[in-house]
Enzyme design. Structure first.
Site, PDB file in Angstrom:
ATOM      1  N   LEU A  41       0.848  -1.199   0.000  1.00 54.87           N
ATOM      2  CA  LEU A  41       0.000   0.000   0.000  1.00 54.87           C
ATOM      3  C   LEU A  41       0.885   1.251   0.000  1.00 54.87           C
ATOM      4  CD1 LEU A  41      -2.690  -1.122   2.633  1.00 54.87           C
ATOM      5  CD2 LEU A  41      -2.693  -1.446   0.148  1.00 54.87           C
ATOM      6  N   GLY A  42       0.275   2.390  -0.339  1.00 53.60           N
ATOM      7  CA  GLY A  42       1.029   3.649  -0.300  1.00 53.60           C
ATOM      8  C   GLY A  42       1.190   4.310  -1.653  1.00 53.60           C
ATOM      9  N   THR A 145      -6.822   6.591  -8.418  1.00 55.36           N
ATOM     10  CA  THR A 145      -5.950   5.643  -9.121  1.00 55.36           C
ATOM     11  C   THR A 145      -4.636   6.255  -9.605  1.00 55.36           C
ATOM     12  OG1 THR A 145      -7.311   6.080 -11.070  1.00 55.36           O
ATOM     13  CG2 THR A 145      -7.790   4.066  -9.845  1.00 55.36           C
ATOM     14  N   GLY A 146      -4.441   7.548  -9.354  1.00 54.27           N
ATOM     15  CA  GLY A 146      -3.118   8.134  -9.548  1.00 54.27           C
ATOM     16  C   GLY A 146      -2.704   8.324 -10.994  1.00 54.27           C
ATOM     17  N   GLY A 187      13.497  14.753 -13.456  1.00 53.57           N
ATOM     18  CA  GLY A 187      14.777  14.838 -14.163  1.00 53.57           C
ATOM     19  C   GLY A 187      15.853  15.427 -13.275  1.00 53.57           C
ATOM     20  N   GLY A 269       6.881  14.053 -17.687  1.00 51.05           N
ATOM     21  CA  GLY A 269       5.564  14.234 -17.081  1.00 51.05           C
ATOM     22  C   GLY A 269       4.873  12.896 -16.855  1.00 51.05           C
ATOM     23  N   HIS A 442      17.438  32.612  16.598  1.00 50.09           N
ATOM     24  CA  HIS A 442      18.774  32.863  16.050  1.00 50.09           C
ATOM     25  C   HIS A 442      19.739  31.835  16.619  1.00 50.09           C
ATOM     26  CE1 HIS A 442      22.209  35.002  14.527  1.00 50.09           C
ATOM     27  NE2 HIS A 442      22.774  34.935  15.715  1.00 50.09           N
TER      28      HIS A 442
HETATM   29  P1  FAD Z   1      -0.860   7.222  -6.524  1.00 46.54           P
HETATM   30  O1  FAD Z   1       0.109   7.469  -5.455  1.00 46.54           O
HETATM   31  O2  FAD Z   1      -0.363   7.011  -7.904  1.00 46.54           O
HETATM   32  O3  FAD Z   1      -1.695   5.958  -6.069  1.00 46.54           O
HETATM   33  C1  FAD Z   1      -2.628   5.344  -6.884  1.00 46.54           C
HETATM   34  C2  FAD Z   1      -2.736   3.899  -6.482  1.00 46.54           C
HETATM   35  O4  FAD Z   1      -3.847   3.322  -7.161  1.00 46.54           O
HETATM   36  C3  FAD Z   1      -1.531   3.060  -6.874  1.00 46.54           C
HETATM   37  O5  FAD Z   1      -1.075   2.357  -5.746  1.00 46.54           O
HETATM   38  C4  FAD Z   1      -2.051   2.112  -7.945  1.00 46.54           C
HETATM   39  O6  FAD Z   1      -1.422   0.848  -7.903  1.00 46.54           O
HETATM   40  C5  FAD Z   1      -3.510   1.999  -7.559  1.00 46.54           C
HETATM   41  N1  FAD Z   1      -4.424   1.672  -8.654  1.00 46.54           N
HETATM   42  C6  FAD Z   1      -4.529   2.298  -9.863  1.00 46.54           C
HETATM   43  N2  FAD Z   1      -5.556   1.757 -10.568  1.00 46.54           N
HETATM   44  C7  FAD Z   1      -6.080   0.787  -9.785  1.00 46.54           C
HETATM   45  C8  FAD Z   1      -7.170  -0.112  -9.960  1.00 46.54           C
HETATM   46  N3  FAD Z   1      -7.927  -0.074 -11.048  1.00 46.54           N
HETATM   47  N4  FAD Z   1      -7.422  -0.981  -8.954  1.00 46.54           N
HETATM   48  C9  FAD Z   1      -6.664  -0.999  -7.830  1.00 46.54           C
HETATM   49  N5  FAD Z   1      -5.649  -0.169  -7.613  1.00 46.54           N
HETATM   50  C10 FAD Z   1      -5.369   0.729  -8.574  1.00 46.54           C
HETATM   51  N6  FAD Z   1       5.026  14.152  -4.825  1.00 46.54           N
HETATM   52  C11 FAD Z   1       5.328  14.921  -3.759  1.00 46.54           C
HETATM   53  O7  FAD Z   1       4.441  15.594  -3.221  1.00 46.54           O
HETATM   54  N7  FAD Z   1       6.594  14.946  -3.236  1.00 46.54           N
HETATM   55  C12 FAD Z   1       7.595  14.228  -3.788  1.00 46.54           C
HETATM   56  O8  FAD Z   1       8.718  14.272  -3.297  1.00 46.54           O
HETATM   57  C13 FAD Z   1       7.313  13.427  -4.913  1.00 46.54           C
HETATM   58  N8  FAD Z   1       8.282  12.691  -5.474  1.00 46.54           N
HETATM   59  C14 FAD Z   1       7.979  11.887  -6.545  1.00 46.54           C
HETATM   60  C15 FAD Z   1       8.996  11.146  -7.119  1.00 46.54           C
HETATM   61  C16 FAD Z   1       8.725  10.327  -8.197  1.00 46.54           C
HETATM   62  C17 FAD Z   1       9.841   9.511  -8.800  1.00 46.54           C
HETATM   63  C18 FAD Z   1       7.393  10.237  -8.694  1.00 46.54           C
HETATM   64  C19 FAD Z   1       7.075   9.321  -9.845  1.00 46.54           C
HETATM   65  C20 FAD Z   1       6.379  10.975  -8.138  1.00 46.54           C
HETATM   66  C21 FAD Z   1       6.660  11.812  -7.061  1.00 46.54           C
HETATM   67  N9  FAD Z   1       5.684  12.611  -6.469  1.00 46.54           N
HETATM   68  C22 FAD Z   1       5.984  13.407  -5.412  1.00 46.54           C
HETATM   69  C23 FAD Z   1       4.297  12.608  -6.962  1.00 46.54           C
HETATM   70  C24 FAD Z   1       3.422  11.716  -6.062  1.00 46.54           C
HETATM   71  O9  FAD Z   1       3.972  10.427  -6.041  1.00 46.54           O
HETATM   72  C25 FAD Z   1       1.990  11.698  -6.575  1.00 46.54           C
HETATM   73  O10 FAD Z   1       1.514  13.008  -6.742  1.00 46.54           O
HETATM   74  C26 FAD Z   1       1.099  10.960  -5.592  1.00 46.54           C
HETATM   75  O11 FAD Z   1       1.545   9.648  -5.390  1.00 46.54           O
HETATM   76  C27 FAD Z   1      -0.347  10.946  -6.088  1.00 46.54           C
HETATM   77  O12 FAD Z   1      -1.137  10.264  -5.181  1.00 46.54           O
HETATM   78  P2  FAD Z   1      -2.458   9.510  -5.644  1.00 46.54           P
HETATM   79  O13 FAD Z   1      -3.017   8.911  -4.405  1.00 46.54           O
HETATM   80  O14 FAD Z   1      -3.303  10.387  -6.456  1.00 46.54           O
HETATM   81  O15 FAD Z   1      -1.960   8.364  -6.636  1.00 46.54           O
HETATM   82  P1  NAD Z   2       7.438  17.642 -14.982  1.00 45.10           P
HETATM   83  O1  NAD Z   2       6.178  18.120 -15.556  1.00 45.10           O
HETATM   84  O2  NAD Z   2       7.906  18.177 -13.677  1.00 45.10           O
HETATM   85  O3  NAD Z   2       8.633  17.909 -16.011  1.00 45.10           O
HETATM   86  C1  NAD Z   2       8.617  17.415 -17.302  1.00 45.10           C
HETATM   87  C2  NAD Z   2       9.641  18.185 -18.093  1.00 45.10           C
HETATM   88  O4  NAD Z   2       9.795  17.553 -19.341  1.00 45.10           O
HETATM   89  C3  NAD Z   2       9.222  19.619 -18.365  1.00 45.10           C
HETATM   90  O5  NAD Z   2      10.289  20.467 -18.101  1.00 45.10           O
HETATM   91  C4  NAD Z   2       8.836  19.596 -19.824  1.00 45.10           C
HETATM   92  O6  NAD Z   2       9.010  20.826 -20.469  1.00 45.10           O
HETATM   93  C5  NAD Z   2       9.779  18.539 -20.345  1.00 45.10           C
HETATM   94  N1  NAD Z   2       9.349  17.885 -21.564  1.00 45.10           N
HETATM   95  C6  NAD Z   2       8.102  17.518 -21.932  1.00 45.10           C
HETATM   96  N2  NAD Z   2       8.124  16.924 -23.139  1.00 45.10           N
HETATM   97  C7  NAD Z   2       9.416  16.913 -23.536  1.00 45.10           C
HETATM   98  C8  NAD Z   2      10.082  16.433 -24.698  1.00 45.10           C
HETATM   99  N3  NAD Z   2       9.409  15.847 -25.664  1.00 45.10           N
HETATM  100  N4  NAD Z   2      11.416  16.563 -24.768  1.00 45.10           N
HETATM  101  C9  NAD Z   2      12.123  17.173 -23.767  1.00 45.10           C
HETATM  102  N5  NAD Z   2      11.532  17.654 -22.671  1.00 45.10           N
HETATM  103  C10 NAD Z   2      10.195  17.517 -22.547  1.00 45.10           C
HETATM  104  O7  NAD Z   2       7.307  16.062 -14.950  1.00 45.10           O
HETATM  105  P2  NAD Z   2       8.204  14.951 -14.253  1.00 45.10           P
HETATM  106  O8  NAD Z   2       9.502  15.499 -13.832  1.00 45.10           O
HETATM  107  O9  NAD Z   2       8.153  13.771 -15.158  1.00 45.10           O
HETATM  108  O10 NAD Z   2       7.362  14.622 -12.960  1.00 45.10           O
HETATM  109  C11 NAD Z   2       6.011  14.131 -13.074  1.00 45.10           C
HETATM  110  C12 NAD Z   2       5.175  14.602 -11.934  1.00 45.10           C
HETATM  111  O11 NAD Z   2       5.601  14.023 -10.732  1.00 45.10           O
HETATM  112  C13 NAD Z   2       5.248  16.089 -11.784  1.00 45.10           C
HETATM  113  O12 NAD Z   2       3.977  16.625 -12.027  1.00 45.10           O
HETATM  114  C14 NAD Z   2       5.644  16.346 -10.372  1.00 45.10           C
HETATM  115  O13 NAD Z   2       4.756  17.211  -9.726  1.00 45.10           O
HETATM  116  C15 NAD Z   2       5.601  14.982  -9.705  1.00 45.10           C
HETATM  117  N6  NAD Z   2       6.830  14.878  -8.906  1.00 45.10           N
HETATM  118  C16 NAD Z   2       6.958  15.673  -7.824  1.00 45.10           C
HETATM  119  C17 NAD Z   2       8.122  15.646  -7.102  1.00 45.10           C
HETATM  120  C18 NAD Z   2       8.269  16.551  -5.917  1.00 45.10           C
HETATM  121  O14 NAD Z   2       7.272  17.083  -5.468  1.00 45.10           O
HETATM  122  N7  NAD Z   2       9.464  16.729  -5.385  1.00 45.10           N
HETATM  123  C19 NAD Z   2       9.157  14.804  -7.463  1.00 45.10           C
HETATM  124  C20 NAD Z   2       9.000  14.024  -8.575  1.00 45.10           C
HETATM  125  C21 NAD Z   2       7.814  14.060  -9.291  1.00 45.10           C
END
Ligand code: FAD
Ligand code: NAD
Length: 463
Positions: A41-42, A145-146, A187, A269, A442
């Site tokens: 989960l998570g 479902t994220g 990235g 993205g 401070h």
């Molecule tokens: P999710 O976390 O995607 O959860 C959805 C869940 O639904 C999943 O467990 C999936 O398996 C399940 N699911 C989907 N369809 C079904 C189905 N039909 N039946 C059963 N289960 C299903 N955000 C931050 O705020 N801070 C960060 O530092 C950050 N770092 C990130 C780093 C990376 C590499 C990535 C990829 C994302 C990061 N994010 C970060 C973004 C963050 O992970 C998402 O915004 C967040 O998880 C969204 O939550 P959610 O509950 O909408 O969906």
């Molecule tokens: P992003 O939207 O942050 O960045 C995608 C980048 O790819 C943009 O700069 C965009 O201009 C570029 N891009 C798009 N199409 C391209 C192409 N064809 N060629 C070259 N560059 C291109 O998306 P991400 O970094 O994939 O992250 C996905 C989501 O996950 C984000 O929406 C972010 O909010 C979330 N996330 C959040 C955190 C955090 O909160 N610290 C960490 C990781 C991910």
């Protein structure tokens, strides 16, 4: 079907949006079920997103510090070596502790967990497909479902050498040359991890700047700092293809020579994930970008079906999903639930961190809002000097007429923790003077926020 159950609410997806909504609904007295297709989960956040990436960012920062950063403190270290499998174990342990913690929370709150793929089968029914099939009747359904990684035509993903973030948090060796497509959050965070561990990192970005959407001045400062750290940025680059060739990958972009590298991280993205969810059985149509449209109470076009988190519009952030989950189910119980989207911070966990909340200068200019700016550099802060982390600044934007804080943008040490003060200020409608007059201990990094707030009226003291 082996199970037939009835709930007040069934949540599909146990990410930060879904599991938090389930807990809040249980606290409010609802009989809740949650369906998750993955064994742990998570969601994305705990399994393959926020948590594992931060575990690697922390660990790689320690490695870099041990190699390069301790001499100035009078600490001599020799024979520093990378043990990548041990670093990955630290990441895995962190993830395991948190995902099993969520399982414990489900039990504690008497939430029924269903393991398998959840599918809507007409309003009021969810079927669970997989090893433990079930058919569930429910008053309300919450879709949480994220999202999943976006790809590009022409990029031949093999989900190994050419993959997304899930692959990049688990490379078995340090790539000699990593090409990152996209200079967004993923990235920069994961590019930083592998650069610290020894990779040559080339970042190809389509736009003419990094971190599109973030405050422009802050992003430009960040780019300078990351360049010094060795990230090689190529902006305004249109990638047209990538493929594996033998042991190498080849990346092609318009008007450039092909780049040969060891691995490619595609970070352009994420897309809302609604695959095989049964939306057609109730007539819910997604937007052009794949999102599920909802109203102010997170209700979809169908009564009794709601959606939150990455699968709907807005920033894809874990805490945004959580806030929406809580607001949505509080709406069921009280008729009212609210998220202040203007007060949701965003953090990039690079070194230094970048954090922002509220409006950017570009947004204020575009909206024609008259605003004042206060800035203060970490260079002039005692604690930052003691830490030897003086890169960066705090910028506070306040309304020219009312002094109300409209935005805050920080690049510097622990920016992700510091931004909480600005988020609370915006939530409470505080003025820059409110922040400036509050006592800040401070010597702390938080004093940079106070000084930037003083700077809004040209009253910064220590510069
Ligand atoms: P999710 O976390 O995607 O959860 C959805 C869940 O639904 C999943 O467990 C999936 O398996 C399940 N699911 C989907 N369809 C079904 C189905 N039909 N039946 C059963 N289960 C299903 N955000 C931050 O705020 N801070 C960060 O530092 C950050 N770092 C990130 C780093 C990376 C590499 C990535 C990829 C994302 C990061 N994010 C970060 C973004 C963050 O992970 C998402 O915004 C967040 O998880 C969204 O939550 P959610 O509950 O909408 O969906
Ligand atoms: P992003 O939207 O942050 O960045 C995608 C980048 O790819 C943009 O700069 C965009 O201009 C570029 N891009 C798009 N199409 C391209 C192409 N064809 N060629 C070259 N560059 C291109 O998306 P991400 O970094 O994939 O992250 C996905 C989501 O996950 C984000 O929406 C972010 O909010 C979330 N996330 C959040 C955190 C955090 O909160 N610290 C960490 C990781 C991910």
């Amino acid at each position: 079907m082996s199970t037939e159950a009835q709930h007040d609410l069934v949540v599909i997806g146990a990410g930060p949006g879904g599991y938090v909504a389930a807990i809040r609904a249980a606290q409010l007295g609802l009989n809740v079920g949650i369906v998750e297709k993955e064994p742990a989960l998570g969601g994305t956040c705990l399994r393959v997103g926020c948590i594992p990436s931060k575990a690697l960012l922390e660990a790689s920062e320690r490695y870099e510090e041990a190699r390069k950063g301790l001499k100035r403190f009078g600490v001599k270290v020799s024979g520093v070596e990378l043990d990548l499998p041990a670093m990955m174990k630290h990441k895995d342990r962190t993830v395991k502790a948190l995902t099993s913690g969520v399982a414990g929370l489900m039990k504690k709150n008497k939430i029924t967990r269903y393991s398998g793929h959840g599918k809507i089968d007409g309003a009021g029914t969810v079927v669970v497909e997989g090893d433990e099939p079930a058919r569930i009747k429910t008053d309300k359904i919450l879709i949480a479902t994220g999202s999943a990684v976006s790809t590009l035509p022409g990029i031949e993903m093999d989900w190994d050498r050419i993959g997304g973030s899930t692959e990049a948090i688990a490379y078995p060796e340090v790539p000699e040359h990593l090409v990152v497509i996209g200079a967004g959050v993923i990235g920069l965070e994961l590019g930083s991890v592998w650069a610290r561990l020894g990779s040559k990192v080339t970042v190809l970005e389509y736009m003419d700047r990094i971190l599109p959407g973030m405050d422009g001045e802050t992003a430009a400062l960040a780019q300078k700092i990351f360049k010094k750290q060795g990230l090689d940025f190529h902006l305004g680059v249109k990638v047209t293809g990538a493929r594996v060739e033998g042991e190498q990958c080849v990346v092609e972009a318009e008007g450039r020579d092909p780049i040969t590298c060891d691995r490619v991280l595609v970070a352009i993205g994420r897309r809302p994930y609604t695959d095989n969810l049964g939306l057609e059985t109730v007539g819910i149509e997604t937007s052009r970008r794949g999102q599920i449209p909802v109203d102010g109470s997170y209700k979809t076009s169908v009564d009794g079906i709601y959606a939150i988190g990455d699968v709907i519009d807005g920033p894809m952030l874990a805490h945004k999903a959580e806030e929406e989950g809580m607001a949505c189910v509080e709406g069921f119980a009280t008729g009212y639930g609210h998220v202040n989207y203007n007060a949701i911070p965003g953090v990039v966990y690079t070194h230094p961190e970048i954090a922002s909340v509220g409006k950017t200068e570009e947004e204020l200019m575009e909206a024609g809002v008259d605003y004042k700016v206060g800035k203060f550099p970490f260079m002039a802060n005692g604690r930052a000097k003691a830490l030897a982390q003086t890169d960066g600044q705090v910028k506070i934007l306040a309304h020219a007429g009312t002094d109300r804080v409209l935005g805050a943008h920080i690049i510097g040490p622990r920016a992700g923790d510091l931004i909480a003060e600005a988020a609370v200020a915006i939530e409470y409608g505080a003025s820059s003077e409110d922040i400036a007059r509050a006592s800040h201990a401070h010597p702390t990094l938080a004093e940079v926020i106070k000084e930037a707030a003083l700077g809004v009226e040209g009253r910064s003291l220590n510069i």
